[in-house]
Design a protein around this motif. Structure first.
Motif, short mmCIF file in Angstrom:
data_model
loop_
_atom_site.label_atom_id
_atom_site.label_comp_id
_atom_site.label_asym_id
_atom_site.label_seq_id
_atom_site.Cartn_x
_atom_site.Cartn_y
_atom_site.Cartn_z
N VAL A 54 -27.43 23.04 -19.07
CA VAL A 54 -26.76 24.23 -19.59
C VAL A 54 -27.64 25.44 -19.32
CG1 VAL A 54 -25.91 25.38 -21.68
CG2 VAL A 54 -25.57 22.91 -21.38
N ILE A 55 -27.02 26.48 -18.79
CA ILE A 55 -27.72 27.75 -18.58
C ILE A 55 -27.07 28.80 -19.47
CG2 ILE A 55 -28.44 27.19 -16.22
CD1 ILE A 55 -26.17 29.10 -15.24
N THR A 56 -27.84 29.82 -19.81
CA THR A 56 -27.32 30.92 -20.61
C THR A 56 -27.36 32.18 -19.75
OG1 THR A 56 -28.16 29.90 -22.63
CG2 THR A 56 -27.60 32.25 -22.74
N ASP B 63 -12.21 27.32 -18.71
CA ASP B 63 -12.71 28.33 -17.77
C ASP B 63 -13.87 27.77 -16.95
OD1 ASP B 63 -10.91 30.28 -18.71
OD2 ASP B 63 -12.25 30.69 -20.40
N SER B 64 -13.92 28.17 -15.70
CA SER B 64 -15.01 27.73 -14.82
C SER B 64 -15.43 28.90 -13.93
CB SER B 64 -14.57 26.54 -13.97
OG SER B 64 -13.46 26.89 -13.17
N ALA B 65 -16.55 28.69 -13.25
CA ALA B 65 -17.07 29.72 -12.36
C ALA B 65 -17.94 29.05 -11.31
CB ALA B 65 -17.89 30.75 -13.14
N ILE B 66 -18.16 29.77 -10.22
CA ILE B 66 -19.08 29.33 -9.18
C ILE B 66 -20.21 30.35 -9.14
CG2 ILE B 66 -19.42 28.89 -6.72
CD1 ILE B 66 -16.48 28.06 -6.58
N PHE B 67 -21.44 29.84 -9.16
CA PHE B 67 -22.61 30.70 -9.14
C PHE B 67 -23.46 30.41 -7.91
CE2 PHE B 67 -21.63 30.14 -13.68
CZ PHE B 67 -21.52 31.47 -14.06
N GLU B 68 -24.06 31.46 -7.38
CA GLU B 68 -25.04 31.32 -6.31
C GLU B 68 -26.42 31.36 -6.95
OE1 GLU B 68 -26.90 33.75 -2.50
OE2 GLU B 68 -24.92 34.33 -3.26
N GLU B 69 -27.27 30.41 -6.56
CA GLU B 69 -28.64 30.40 -7.06
C GLU B 69 -29.46 31.42 -6.27
OE1 GLU B 69 -31.60 26.93 -8.27
OE2 GLU B 69 -31.37 27.09 -6.09
N ILE B 70 -30.16 32.28 -6.97
CA ILE B 70 -31.01 33.29 -6.36
C ILE B 70 -32.45 32.97 -6.73
CG2 ILE B 70 -31.53 35.76 -6.19
CD1 ILE B 70 -28.65 35.08 -5.31
N ILE C 47 -35.87 32.43 -10.90
CA ILE C 47 -34.66 31.76 -10.44
C ILE C 47 -33.54 32.18 -11.39
CG2 ILE C 47 -33.50 29.57 -10.02
CD1 ILE C 47 -36.28 28.31 -9.63
N TYR C 48 -32.45 32.69 -10.82
CA TYR C 48 -31.31 33.07 -11.63
C TYR C 48 -30.03 32.85 -10.82
CZ TYR C 48 -31.76 37.47 -8.97
OH TYR C 48 -31.85 38.39 -7.97
N VAL C 49 -28.90 33.11 -11.42
CA VAL C 49 -27.61 32.92 -10.74
C VAL C 49 -26.82 34.21 -10.75
CG1 VAL C 49 -27.44 30.44 -11.21
CG2 VAL C 49 -26.46 32.07 -12.83
#
Length: 88
Positions: free
Chosen positions: A6-8, A43-50, A56-58
């Motif tokens: 889980v990410i916040t 609900d869903s989403a697609i994140f790119e890892e940066i 490291i974040y999305v």
């Protein structure tokens, strides 16, 4: 970042990372948004890892063409996993 964690987000929204793929040398995560009880919502989403140095974040993917491509890739990956499940 790893799947099944889980990410916040900055707005305090919690997301469960369900699956990851690499596309054009970038890592993406398919995530479900968690509700206030930390249960999966619709609900869903697609994140790119940066990765920026040690950070490291999305970032949420907003480009609809890219979302379509990534959804196809996530579906193909999931179908491969399902194909390998034991038959009952």
């Amino acid at each position: 970042m790893k799947i099944n964690t889980v990410i916040t987000l900055d707005d305090n929204t919690n997301c469960l990372l369900l699956e990851d793929i690499t596309h054009e040398n970038k890592k993406y995560f398919l995530a479900t948004i968690l509700n206030e009880k930390n249960e999966q919502s619709k609900d869903s989403a697609i994140f790119e890892e940066i990765i920026d140095g040690q950070d490291i974040y999305v970032e949420k993917v907003e480009n609809e063409e890219l979302i379509g491509t990534l959804l196809r890739l996530f579906t193909e990956k999931t179908m491969e996993k399902v194909k390998d499940l034991p038959k009952f």
